[in-house]
Design a protein around this motif. Structure first.
Motif, PDB file in Angstrom:
ATOM      1  N   GLN A   1       5.962 -12.650  15.392  1.00 23.50           N
ATOM      2  CA  GLN A   1       7.336 -13.028  15.079  1.00 23.50           C
ATOM      3  C   GLN A   1       8.118 -13.549  16.274  1.00 23.50           C
ATOM      4  O   GLN A   1       8.773 -14.576  16.179  1.00 23.50           O
ATOM      5  N   VAL A   2       8.073 -12.821  17.404  1.00 24.08           N
ATOM      6  CA  VAL A   2       8.889 -13.226  18.555  1.00 24.08           C
ATOM      7  C   VAL A   2       8.261 -14.414  19.283  1.00 24.08           C
ATOM      8  O   VAL A   2       8.873 -15.483  19.412  1.00 24.08           O
ATOM      9  N   LEU A   3       7.031 -14.240  19.771  1.00 22.04           N
ATOM     10  CA  LEU A   3       6.356 -15.329  20.488  1.00 22.04           C
ATOM     11  C   LEU A   3       5.731 -16.347  19.538  1.00 22.04           C
ATOM     12  O   LEU A   3       5.541 -17.497  19.905  1.00 22.04           O
ATOM     13  N   GLN A   4       5.353 -15.893  18.335  1.00 17.86           N
ATOM     14  CA  GLN A   4       4.720 -16.750  17.322  1.00 17.86           C
ATOM     15  C   GLN A   4       3.455 -17.417  17.859  1.00 17.86           C
ATOM     16  O   GLN A   4       3.192 -18.595  17.621  1.00 17.86           O
ATOM     17  N   TRP A   5       2.647 -16.627  18.560  1.00 20.93           N
ATOM     18  CA  TRP A   5       1.386 -17.140  19.092  1.00 20.93           C
ATOM     19  C   TRP A   5       0.319 -17.207  18.002  1.00 20.93           C
ATOM     20  O   TRP A   5      -0.581 -18.022  18.071  1.00 20.93           O
ATOM     21  N   HIS A   6       0.396 -16.299  17.038  1.00 26.80           N
ATOM     22  CA  HIS A   6      -0.546 -16.337  15.928  1.00 26.80           C
ATOM     23  C   HIS A   6       0.003 -15.522  14.773  1.00 26.80           C
ATOM     24  O   HIS A   6       0.967 -14.763  14.934  1.00 26.80           O
ATOM     25  N   HIS A   7      -0.597 -15.698  13.613  1.00 29.33           N
ATOM     26  CA  HIS A   7      -0.399 -14.819  12.462  1.00 29.33           C
ATOM     27  C   HIS A   7      -1.711 -14.087  12.214  1.00 29.33           C
ATOM     28  O   HIS A   7      -2.736 -14.401  12.827  1.00 29.33           O
ATOM     29  N   LEU A   8      -1.694 -13.142  11.313  1.00 32.27           N
ATOM     30  CA  LEU A   8      -2.895 -12.339  11.075  1.00 32.27           C
ATOM     31  C   LEU A   8      -4.087 -13.202  10.694  1.00 32.27           C
ATOM     32  O   LEU A   8      -5.213 -12.961  11.145  1.00 32.27           O
ATOM     33  N   LEU A   9      -3.872 -14.245   9.887  1.00 37.99           N
ATOM     34  CA  LEU A   9      -4.973 -15.086   9.410  1.00 37.99           C
ATOM     35  C   LEU A   9      -4.911 -16.504   9.984  1.00 37.99           C
ATOM     36  O   LEU A   9      -5.349 -17.457   9.340  1.00 37.99           O
ATOM     37  N   SER A  10      -4.402 -16.639  11.199  1.00 31.93           N
ATOM     38  CA  SER A  10      -4.298 -17.975  11.799  1.00 31.93           C
ATOM     39  C   SER A  10      -5.652 -18.628  12.023  1.00 31.93           C
ATOM     40  O   SER A  10      -5.749 -19.849  12.143  1.00 31.93           O
ATOM     41  N   GLY A  11      -6.721 -17.825  12.118  1.00 27.86           N
ATOM     42  CA  GLY A  11      -8.049 -18.383  12.332  1.00 27.86           C
ATOM     43  C   GLY A  11      -8.780 -18.744  11.051  1.00 27.86           C
ATOM     44  O   GLY A  11      -9.902 -19.244  11.110  1.00 27.86           O
ATOM     45  N   VAL A  12      -8.145 -18.507   9.903  1.00 33.96           N
ATOM     46  CA  VAL A  12      -8.761 -18.827   8.613  1.00 33.96           C
ATOM     47  C   VAL A  12      -8.174 -20.149   8.122  1.00 33.96           C
ATOM     48  O   VAL A  12      -6.974 -20.256   7.883  1.00 33.96           O
ATOM     49  N   GLU A  13      -9.018 -21.153   7.979  1.00 31.13           N
ATOM     50  CA  GLU A  13      -8.558 -22.510   7.699  1.00 31.13           C
ATOM     51  C   GLU A  13      -7.725 -22.581   6.423  1.00 31.13           C
ATOM     52  O   GLU A  13      -6.653 -23.197   6.402  1.00 31.13           O
ATOM     53  N   GLN A  14      -8.190 -21.955   5.333  1.00 26.54           N
ATOM     54  CA  GLN A  14      -7.470 -22.040   4.062  1.00 26.54           C
ATOM     55  C   GLN A  14      -6.088 -21.401   4.166  1.00 26.54           C
ATOM     56  O   GLN A  14      -5.098 -21.940   3.648  1.00 26.54           O
ATOM     57  N   ALA A  15      -5.996 -20.256   4.824  1.00 23.60           N
ATOM     58  CA  ALA A  15      -4.715 -19.567   4.958  1.00 23.60           C
ATOM     59  C   ALA A  15      -3.766 -20.320   5.866  1.00 23.60           C
ATOM     60  O   ALA A  15      -2.549 -20.313   5.655  1.00 23.60           O
ATOM     61  N   ARG A  16      -4.315 -21.003   6.882  1.00 22.87           N
ATOM     62  CA  ARG A  16      -3.474 -21.697   7.850  1.00 22.87           C
ATOM     63  C   ARG A  16      -2.699 -22.850   7.220  1.00 22.87           C
ATOM     64  O   ARG A  16      -1.679 -23.294   7.761  1.00 22.87           O
TER      65      ARG A  16
ATOM     66  N   ASP B   1      -1.013 -22.726   4.503  1.00 25.16           N
ATOM     67  CA  ASP B   1       0.126 -22.242   3.710  1.00 25.16           C
ATOM     68  C   ASP B   1       0.868 -21.170   4.504  1.00 25.16           C
ATOM     69  O   ASP B   1       0.385 -20.057   4.663  1.00 25.16           O
ATOM     70  N   ILE B   2       2.061 -21.510   4.997  1.00 26.37           N
ATOM     71  CA  ILE B   2       2.839 -20.571   5.803  1.00 26.37           C
ATOM     72  C   ILE B   2       3.223 -19.348   4.984  1.00 26.37           C
ATOM     73  O   ILE B   2       3.361 -18.240   5.517  1.00 26.37           O
ATOM     74  N   GLY B   3       3.377 -19.526   3.660  1.00 26.25           N
ATOM     75  CA  GLY B   3       3.705 -18.391   2.807  1.00 26.25           C
ATOM     76  C   GLY B   3       2.621 -17.342   2.821  1.00 26.25           C
ATOM     77  O   GLY B   3       2.891 -16.131   2.844  1.00 26.25           O
ATOM     78  N   VAL B   4       1.358 -17.786   2.795  1.00 23.08           N
ATOM     79  CA  VAL B   4       0.230 -16.862   2.848  1.00 23.08           C
ATOM     80  C   VAL B   4       0.201 -16.135   4.191  1.00 23.08           C
ATOM     81  O   VAL B   4      -0.039 -14.922   4.257  1.00 23.08           O
ATOM     82  N   LEU B   5       0.460 -16.863   5.272  1.00 26.22           N
ATOM     83  CA  LEU B   5       0.464 -16.250   6.605  1.00 26.22           C
ATOM     84  C   LEU B   5       1.545 -15.181   6.712  1.00 26.22           C
ATOM     85  O   LEU B   5       1.303 -14.087   7.246  1.00 26.22           O
ATOM     86  N   ILE B   6       2.735 -15.478   6.207  1.00 23.92           N
ATOM     87  CA  ILE B   6       3.830 -14.503   6.270  1.00 23.92           C
ATOM     88  C   ILE B   6       3.529 -13.294   5.388  1.00 23.92           C
ATOM     89  O   ILE B   6       3.798 -12.150   5.760  1.00 23.92           O
ATOM     90  N   LEU B   7       2.944 -13.547   4.192  1.00 23.33           N
ATOM     91  CA  LEU B   7       2.600 -12.447   3.296  1.00 23.33           C
ATOM     92  C   LEU B   7       1.587 -11.507   3.930  1.00 23.33           C
ATOM     93  O   LEU B   7       1.753 -10.272   3.883  1.00 23.33           O
ATOM     94  N   THR B   8       0.548 -12.054   4.537  1.00 25.53           N
ATOM     95  CA  THR B   8      -0.471 -11.190   5.148  1.00 25.53           C
ATOM     96  C   THR B   8       0.089 -10.442   6.356  1.00 25.53           C
ATOM     97  O   THR B   8      -0.287  -9.290   6.601  1.00 25.53           O
ATOM     98  N   ASP B   9       1.001 -11.089   7.111  1.00 23.23           N
ATOM     99  CA  ASP B   9       1.670 -10.365   8.194  1.00 23.23           C
ATOM    100  C   ASP B   9       2.451  -9.181   7.633  1.00 23.23           C
ATOM    101  O   ASP B   9       2.451  -8.081   8.202  1.00 23.23           O
ATOM    102  N   GLY B  10       3.141  -9.402   6.509  1.00 25.64           N
ATOM    103  CA  GLY B  10       3.902  -8.331   5.892  1.00 25.64           C
ATOM    104  C   GLY B  10       3.019  -7.195   5.408  1.00 25.64           C
ATOM    105  O   GLY B  10       3.339  -6.011   5.599  1.00 25.64           O
ATOM    106  N   LEU B  11       1.870  -7.524   4.791  1.00 22.32           N
ATOM    107  CA  LEU B  11       0.939  -6.496   4.330  1.00 22.32           C
ATOM    108  C   LEU B  11       0.370  -5.714   5.513  1.00 22.32           C
ATOM    109  O   LEU B  11       0.141  -4.498   5.424  1.00 22.32           O
ATOM    110  N   PHE B  12       0.135  -6.418   6.611  1.00 23.09           N
ATOM    111  CA  PHE B  12      -0.334  -5.748   7.826  1.00 23.09           C
ATOM    112  C   PHE B  12       0.697  -4.726   8.304  1.00 23.09           C
ATOM    113  O   PHE B  12       0.351  -3.591   8.663  1.00 23.09           O
TER     114      PHE B  12
END
Length: 258
Positions: free
Chosen positions: A34-49, A51-62
């Protein structure tokens, strides 16, 4: 009496482990996602990358998972609240929390970064392994060792300075930090790995805006001048083994490699 005191103090271990583990997850999620925004939980997964909604959702579940871990730690801590009367229980809790904090970063580094590959510490750099190792050492190994020393010291204190592990700890922290050249501190020395042709090395230097100052006879060790604001760490992704403002570590590294 001493045995009862020891049992009471050890009952705070698991609450400390879980609280430290949960805080480690929150630290990573809040700072890196969130602060530095260097990565999201699934930033290395091509399909998830895609869709920003998917990235934010998985961060929230984490974060929900970290809430669960932390809540269990708080519940266990409440159950053993009477044990805080035992001498050394507070120190034991702090030591366990540091171990849990470090353990989170070790598990995350090994599992998420290298086994599953779902993200790296920095996704936008040429040498993500360097940042993985730096984070692994500073926030994984260091708290783990400090927590272990704190618990081992008991009432006598952690005695970090007198322990041989302090030397190991210093090397683990200093080694990755030494690979980061200080900005604006004169020529930067770059050691390229064997097999990098002089033309490739020159192209790498020019790609970061560097100017040639000196090169050795083997054309593997280069001294370059960089413009202000240039990122010398980008050379790690172009064949550099080490980038430093000092020739000493480069010379030692080249000698060991030989």
């Amino acid at each position: 009496m001493a045995e009862a005191t020891e049992r009471a103090s050890t009952r705070v271990d698991w609450p400390g482990y879980l609280l430290g583990f949960g805080l480690g997850g929150f630290f990573d999620g809040i700072l890196l996602h969130q602060v530095l925004q260097w990565h999201h939980l699934l930033s290395g997964v091509e399909q998830a990358r895609q869709d920003i909604g998917v990235l934010i959702l998985t961060d929230g579940l984490f974060h929900v998972l970290m809430y669960v871990v932390t809540a269990i730690g708080l519940w266990l801590l409440w159950r053993v609240r009477s044990d805080f009367a035992a001498p050394g229980a507070d120190r034991r809790l702090l030591a366990a929390a540091l171990i849990g904090f470090g353990l989170w970063h070790i598990v995350d580094g090994v599992l998420s970064h290298w086994v599953l590959g779902i993200h790296r510490i920095r996704m936008d750099v040429d040498n993500p392994l360097f940042w993985d190792l730096l984070w692994f050492a500073v926030f994984g190994i260091v708290p783990l060792v400090v927590g272990w020393l704190l618990r081992r010291g008991g009432g006598r204190g952690p005695q970090v300075a007198s322990s041989p592990l302090s030397l190991v700890l210093a090397v683990v922290v200093a080694a990755p930090l030494a690979a980061l050249p200080a900005p604006g501190d004169g020529p930067v020395m770059v050691l390229f790995r064997p097999g990098v042709a002089p033309a490739e090395a020159l192209a790498a230097v020019q790609s970061v805006g560097g100017g040639l100052v000196w090169v050795d006879a083997a054309q593997q060790l280069w001294a370059i001048e960089l413009p202000e604001g240039a990122d010398a760490t980008a050379l790690y992704g172009q064949g550099a083994l080490l980038v430093s403002n000092s020739i000493l570590p480069l010379g030692c590294f080249d000698w060991l490699r030989a």
